[in-house]
Design an enzyme around this catalytic site. Structure first.
Site, PDB file in Angstrom:
ATOM      1  N   MET A  43      39.204  33.116  53.349  1.00  0.00           N
ATOM      2  CA  MET A  43      38.541  33.290  52.040  1.00  0.00           C
ATOM      3  C   MET A  43      38.385  34.781  51.756  1.00  0.00           C
ATOM      4  SD  MET A  43      34.783  31.952  50.833  1.00  0.00           S
ATOM      5  CE  MET A  43      33.759  32.986  51.861  1.00  0.00           C
ATOM      6  N   ASN A  44      38.641  35.209  50.497  1.00  0.00           N
ATOM      7  CA  ASN A  44      38.133  36.517  50.069  1.00  0.00           C
ATOM      8  C   ASN A  44      37.339  36.374  48.779  1.00  0.00           C
ATOM      9  OD1 ASN A  44      41.240  36.595  49.648  1.00  0.00           O
ATOM     10  ND2 ASN A  44      40.684  38.251  48.313  1.00  0.00           N
ATOM     11  N   ASP A  45      37.626  37.092  47.750  1.00  0.00           N
ATOM     12  CA  ASP A  45      36.716  37.243  46.599  1.00  0.00           C
ATOM     13  C   ASP A  45      36.109  35.962  46.036  1.00  0.00           C
ATOM     14  OD1 ASP A  45      38.324  39.454  46.936  1.00  0.00           O
ATOM     15  OD2 ASP A  45      39.079  39.492  44.897  1.00  0.00           O
ATOM     16  N   GLN A  61      38.974  33.059  46.418  1.00  0.00           N
ATOM     17  CA  GLN A  61      40.315  33.356  46.906  1.00  0.00           C
ATOM     18  C   GLN A  61      40.486  32.675  48.261  1.00  0.00           C
ATOM     19  OE1 GLN A  61      42.945  35.915  45.383  1.00  0.00           O
ATOM     20  NE2 GLN A  61      41.949  34.411  44.081  1.00  0.00           N
ATOM     21  N   PHE A 101      45.416  34.776  41.864  1.00  0.00           N
ATOM     22  CA  PHE A 101      44.530  35.867  42.264  1.00  0.00           C
ATOM     23  C   PHE A 101      43.182  35.730  41.542  1.00  0.00           C
ATOM     24  CE2 PHE A 101      47.077  39.663  44.186  1.00  0.00           C
ATOM     25  CZ  PHE A 101      47.619  38.822  45.144  1.00  0.00           C
ATOM     26  N   SER A 102      42.347  36.752  41.718  1.00  0.00           N
ATOM     27  CA  SER A 102      40.966  36.657  41.232  1.00  0.00           C
ATOM     28  C   SER A 102      40.842  36.570  39.721  1.00  0.00           C
ATOM     29  CB  SER A 102      40.174  37.856  41.746  1.00  0.00           C
ATOM     30  OG  SER A 102      39.961  37.682  43.118  1.00  0.00           O
ATOM     31  N   GLU A 224      39.394  47.215  41.279  1.00  0.00           N
ATOM     32  CA  GLU A 224      39.612  45.772  41.303  1.00  0.00           C
ATOM     33  C   GLU A 224      38.348  45.056  40.837  1.00  0.00           C
ATOM     34  OE1 GLU A 224      42.615  45.168  45.051  1.00  0.00           O
ATOM     35  OE2 GLU A 224      40.517  45.260  45.596  1.00  0.00           O
TER      36      GLU A 224
HETATM   37  C1  FRU Z   1      40.205  42.061  45.819  1.00  0.00           C
HETATM   38  C2  FRU Z   1      41.617  41.555  45.564  1.00  0.00           C
HETATM   39  C3  FRU Z   1      41.835  41.343  44.080  1.00  0.00           C
HETATM   40  C4  FRU Z   1      42.942  40.342  44.053  1.00  0.00           C
HETATM   41  C5  FRU Z   1      42.623  39.476  45.249  1.00  0.00           C
HETATM   42  C6  FRU Z   1      43.812  38.937  45.976  1.00  0.00           C
HETATM   43  O1  FRU Z   1      39.728  41.776  47.072  1.00  0.00           O
HETATM   44  O2  FRU Z   1      42.555  42.451  46.095  1.00  0.00           O
HETATM   45  O3  FRU Z   1      42.115  42.521  43.372  1.00  0.00           O
HETATM   46  O4  FRU Z   1      42.981  39.606  42.873  1.00  0.00           O
HETATM   47  O5  FRU Z   1      41.849  40.274  46.126  1.00  0.00           O
HETATM   48  O6  FRU Z   1      43.434  38.025  46.930  1.00  0.00           O
END
Ligand code: FRU
Length: 504
Positions: A43-45, A61, A101-102, A224
């Site tokens: 998981m990210n954003d 994400q 993406f985000s 971002e």
């Molecule tokens: C920020 C980022 C966003 C992008 C996403 C990709 O952490 O780099 O800019 O949309 O993560 O996973």
């Protein structure tokens, strides 16, 4: 009698759920128990955060097939109280335009897009890996999808992408909100080293309004995940433009900066040009706010840092979100600052265990002794501390420690995770991180929330905030306050936090 039976069943169920959590926590080291984590995978954003019909939606994400960053999907979770999460099936899968993406989500109350009244509309970046490999700069484009069943099923709009890339490599992370005075949608988009604002009557056709920030703020990396949030100071609108940055944060790697200013539906004008950070710690990133929450501005960040996110020592999943925070504004030395505090909903899982109206620390004071069985899930509130050197050691029985403190001479708070357990997965991890004290009052107050693998520090009612993650070999459950001389703390409250009984 029936009532008694009911109570006993309830108690048994409670013990059982908590038992499950403990068992799971033992088999899954470092798994936070209150912070949202995905069941499995990467998981990210936080994405598409929107409140609708009594539920807070969190999309995120997500790479469901591996514990490292990879083809991005939008995972989905919901909560009615911001502390008990229910993970839902994946919401958006990669498609012919790319991976997902985000981005953000809105409720189209006026049916401007024609998908239906109150449609939930997601606005996200399609990232084409083929396009990227082919060497073009136009591989990130903005697309939309809608849901008429509260985010359970989604239809991607046939006319995608709705905003085509003009030739900017980093062209992503649309955050959309309704600008009521102009009766139009505003998209805040990260475009490499600045923000571009677009407007639309219907979420489908977008027109550029203005650009901001090429020569302002921090530029140690790519801009971002922006957000444009409006506050109200006694009738005066104050706008905050959040801009995440990677790398170039105050303590290395990724971090969240912000600007305060005015917005007239066309352009953002900053009040001042100082660089400000929403969280000075190393581990809050991509933080943005929920939409459709009225005057409450609720914020969640990803609790990691691109510098090492892919290699932190967790097994079945990687990363957690921060606890939910509420943002406000406050004028300090004539400048507006953002303050973040734990969302008040966290009180519903807070059980005070020790409350003291005055504590005298002579050298050191043990709030709780470390125990190998404890879960390290707690909250500590300290009020009216004098402006003098002090530290708080969070320890376990393995001699591992994270120290939070205040350095009077430097006028800085710090979190030191040098001896916090596993640190060798990345050479820059074992460090002491610092943040300026920004408040001007002559006493300090601190709120600290700990959960297995993280500490979130809110100092001076949220004027200075730091988030730090770490990986001890058993939870840090001991708390000792230390001061070189004697220290009087006017208020001390130590509470346990009740784990989130997420089903896994
Ligand atoms: C920020 C980022 C966003 C992008 C996403 C990709 O952490 O780099 O800019 O949309 O993560 O996973």
């Amino acid at each position: 009698m029936r009532y008694l039976n009911y109570l006993m069943t309830l108690a048994a169920a409670l013990i059982l759920t908590q038992g499950t959590i403990t068992a799971q926590q033992k088999t899954e080291p470092h798994r936070p128990q209150l912070h949202f984590t995905p069941k499995k995978g990467w998981m990210n954003d936080p994405n598409g955060m929107v409140f609708f019909n009594g539920k807070y939606h969190l999309f995120f994400q997500h790479n469901p097939n591996a514990t490292v960053w990879g083809p991005m999907h939008w995972g989905h979770a919901t909560t009615t109280d911001l502390v008990h999460w229910n993970e839902q099936p994946i919401a958006l899968y990669p498609d012919s335009l790319g991976t997902i993406f985000s981005g953000s989500a809105v409720i189209d109350v006026n049916n401007t897009a024609g998908f239906g009244k109150n449609a939930m509309v997601a606005i996200y970046t399609n990232h084409s890996h083929e396009g990227e490999k082919a060497g073009t700069d136009k591989f990130q484009n903005q697309s939309i999808a809608y849901s008429l069943d509260e985010g359970k099923s989604w239809t991607k709009y046939k006319g995608n992408p709705v905003l085509r890339n003009p030739g900017i490599r980093d062209f992503r992370d649309p955050k959309v909100s309704w600008y009521a005075p102009g009766k139009k949608w505003i998209m805040t988009l990260a475009t490499l080293d600045h923000i571009t604002f677009y407007s639309s009557p219907d979420l489908k056709s977008w027109k550029e309004e203005s650009r901001f920030g090429k020569t302002l703020g921090a530029h140690g990396g790519v801009w971002e995940c922006p957000d444009l949030v409006s506050f109200n100071d006694n009738g005066k609108p104050v706008w905050v433009l959040i801009v995440n940055l990677n790398p170039g944060g105050p303590n290395g790697g990724s971090a969240t900066q912000y600007f305060t200013g005015s917005f007239n539906g066309n352009a953002f004008t900053p009040y001042d040009t100082t660089t400000k950070w929403l969280d000075y710690g190393p581990d809050e990133y991509a933080g943005i706010t929920w939409s459709n929450t009225g005057n409450r501005k609720l914020f969640l960040g990803w609790m990691s840092n691109w510098q090492y996110a892919n290699v932190v020592p967790t097994k079945n999943w990687r990363s957690a979100m921060t606890l939910p925070r509420e943002l406000g504004i406050k004028k300090i030395n004539g400048r507006y600052m953002v303050v973040s505090t734990l969302a008040k909903e966290v009180a519903s899982v807070t059980r005070p265990l020790k409350t003291h109206s005055s504590v005298q620390v002579n050298g050191h004071y043990e709030v709780v002794r470390a125990s190998g069985d404890a879960d390290g899930l707690f909250r500590l509130d300290l009020g009216e501390l004098p402006l003098t050197d002090f530290s708080i050691a969070f320890t376990n029985t393995k001699d591992e420690e994270v120290t939070v403190g205040f350095d009077k001479t430097a006028n800085q708070f710090y979190i030191d995770r040098t001896r916090s357990g596993a640190t060798d997965f990345e050479k820059g991890f074992a460090k002491r991180h610092v943040a300026p004290r920004l408040a001007t009052g002559n006493s300090i107050n601190l709120t600290l929330a700990g959960d297995a693998a993280s500490l979130e520090l809110f100092a001076d009612n949220g004027v200075t905030v730091m988030t730090s993650i770490f990986f001890p070999s058993e939870p840090l459950s001991g708390i000792t306050i230390k001061a070189p001389g004697s220290l009087q703390i006017k208020k001390l409250k130590y509470s346990t936090l009740i784990p989130n009984p997420q089903k896994r």
